[in-house]
Design a protein around this motif. Structure first.
Motif, mmCIF file in Angstrom:
data_model
loop_
_atom_site.group_PDB
_atom_site.id
_atom_site.type_symbol
_atom_site.label_atom_id
_atom_site.label_comp_id
_atom_site.label_asym_id
_atom_site.label_seq_id
_atom_site.Cartn_x
_atom_site.Cartn_y
_atom_site.Cartn_z
ATOM 1 N N THR A 1 0.921 -1.183 -0.139
ATOM 2 C CA THR A 1 0.096 0.171 -0.010
ATOM 3 C C THR A 1 0.948 1.296 -0.076
ATOM 4 N N GLN B 1 -1.894 6.089 -1.041
ATOM 5 C CA GLN B 1 -3.305 5.119 -0.644
ATOM 6 C C GLN B 1 -3.548 5.453 0.676
ATOM 7 N N ALA C 1 -3.923 -5.718 2.902
ATOM 8 C CA ALA C 1 -4.175 -4.353 2.353
ATOM 9 C C ALA C 1 -5.774 -4.056 1.899
ATOM 10 N N GLY C 2 -6.201 -5.015 1.449
ATOM 11 C CA GLY C 2 -7.892 -4.666 1.055
ATOM 12 C C GLY C 2 -8.734 -4.519 2.158
ATOM 13 N N ASN C 3 -8.060 -5.143 3.589
ATOM 14 C CA ASN C 3 -9.208 -4.798 4.567
ATOM 15 C C ASN C 3 -8.633 -3.721 5.661
ATOM 16 N N GLN D 1 -8.610 -0.111 5.297
ATOM 17 C CA GLN D 1 -9.543 0.873 5.647
ATOM 18 C C GLN D 1 -10.764 0.271 6.250
ATOM 19 N N ARG D 2 -11.437 -0.536 6.006
ATOM 20 C CA ARG D 2 -12.527 -1.178 6.762
ATOM 21 C C ARG D 2 -12.337 -1.586 8.286
ATOM 22 N N GLN E 1 -12.233 -11.332 9.482
ATOM 23 C CA GLN E 1 -13.663 -10.942 9.024
ATOM 24 C C GLN E 1 -14.583 -11.026 9.738
#
Length: 187
Positions: A1, A5, A38-40, A42-43, A113
């Motif tokens: 990242t 970003q 990286a895809g998680n 922000q959430r 998750q």
């Protein structure tokens, strides 16, 4: 990242909950753990900040538990489930099956998750049950934090993504001007 970003994520998180500065700190802590994809980022950071703000669970605690889930998904899931009762039998079985197949990274993502989903739902339920005074106070303090963040944005360098968005807007405006025979549109 990339740094750009991360800055964009911090800006977006700051608009949802807290301030950009606090979001940057939490995002850095989350990314620094090395346990969150990286895809998680922000959430998971948004949820961690929400837990901190509304439930009183410090971001560091959330990061520590996500790190445990990242390193030993099945074992940590069992331990955390004994403490929080957040897993369904079917999700546990999926985590176990992935780990038994040697797909530890996938098991870790699923375990994280499931943890984040459960805590986000609990936080949302708590927020929905806040009283009128608490909601009003959160609205006032949120507006003040947003104003302060706007002041702090003065002089912050724009990220590459923001610069590209701005150039795209200028190009679109020029196209509209040309489509109107060289005259700027008024609306």
């Amino acid at each position: 990242t990339s740094v750009g970003q991360m800055s964009d994520m911090a800006r977006a998180i700051g608009q949802v909950i807290g301030t950009q500065g606090k979001a940057s700190e939490a995002l850095t802590e989350m990314a620094g753990s090395g346990a969150v994809a990286a895809g998680n980022l922000q959430r998971f950071t948004e949820v961690a900040l929400g837990l901190d703000k509304y439930v009183g669970i410090p971001v560091a605690n959330t990061v520590a538990e996500l790190t445990k889930l990242g390193k030993a998904p099945l074992q940590a899931s069992v331990e955390l489930n004994e403490k929080y009762h957040h897993l369904t039998a079917s999700v546990y079985e999926q985590i176990k099956a992935l780990q038994d197949q040697g797909r530890t990274e996938e098991a870790a993502v699923l375990a994280q998750q499931a943890y984040v989903n459960a805590f986000e739902a609990r936080k949302n339920l708590l927020v929905a049950n806040l009283g009128i005074i608490e909601r009003a106070w959160n609205a006032v303090s949120g507006a003040a934090k947003s104003g302060w963040d706007a002041i702090l944005n003065i002089g912050r360098a724009a990220t590459t993504e923001q610069q590209l968005d701005e150039v795209g807007k200028k190009i679109e405006a020029l196209r509209k001007t040309q489509a109107n025979g060289g005259f700027a549109s008024t609306g």
